[in-house]
Design a protein around this motif. Structure first.
Motif, mmCIF file in Angstrom:
data_model
loop_
_atom_site.group_PDB
_atom_site.id
_atom_site.type_symbol
_atom_site.label_atom_id
_atom_site.label_comp_id
_atom_site.label_asym_id
_atom_site.label_seq_id
_atom_site.Cartn_x
_atom_site.Cartn_y
_atom_site.Cartn_z
ATOM 1 N N LYS A 17 0.850 -1.180 0.000
ATOM 2 C CA LYS A 17 0.000 0.000 0.000
ATOM 3 C C LYS A 17 0.887 1.231 0.000
ATOM 4 O O LYS A 17 2.103 1.135 0.217
ATOM 5 N N LYS A 24 -6.935 3.940 4.238
ATOM 6 C CA LYS A 24 -5.854 3.340 5.029
ATOM 7 C C LYS A 24 -5.891 1.816 5.047
ATOM 8 O O LYS A 24 -4.895 1.182 5.340
ATOM 9 N N ASN A 25 -7.035 1.214 4.735
ATOM 10 C CA ASN A 25 -7.127 -0.249 4.768
ATOM 11 C C ASN A 25 -7.017 -0.888 3.392
ATOM 12 O O ASN A 25 -7.197 -2.089 3.250
ATOM 13 N N GLN A 26 -6.746 -0.088 2.367
ATOM 14 C CA GLN A 26 -6.652 -0.671 1.030
ATOM 15 C C GLN A 26 -5.212 -1.056 0.708
ATOM 16 O O GLN A 26 -4.270 -0.468 1.237
ATOM 17 N N GLU A 49 -11.528 0.080 0.214
ATOM 18 C CA GLU A 49 -12.047 0.345 1.559
ATOM 19 C C GLU A 49 -13.340 -0.402 1.857
ATOM 20 O O GLU A 49 -13.683 -0.616 3.008
#
Length: 71
Positions: A17, A24-26, A49
């Motif tokens: 990433k 932020k979670n991808q 996301e």
């Protein structure tokens, strides 16, 4: 790391990433469908996301960024 280093990591099975991404979670990873079906080629996928996997194409910003990290 820069994208050339990130691409090597992706090819070896890592998920990566960018620190600069808003989501932020991808992360991205190599979808190696060629192992399952020889008529398909592998491609890079992003887990977004919403936890949905979609094919990913790097932007100019992604290619020139130096903020790639292992997810």
């Amino acid at each position: 790391m820069d994208f050339s280093e990130a691409l090597l990591k992706i090819k070896s099975g890592e998920r990566l990433k960018r620190e600069g991404w808003n989501g932020k979670n991808q992360y991205i990873f190599l979808y190696d469908i060629g192992k399952q079906d020889p008529f398909w080629s592998s491609y890079i996928v992003i887990m977004n996301e919403q936890a949905v996997k979609v094919p990913w194409l790097a932007s100019q910003g992604d290619l020139l960024a130096e903020d790639w990290v292992i997810a």
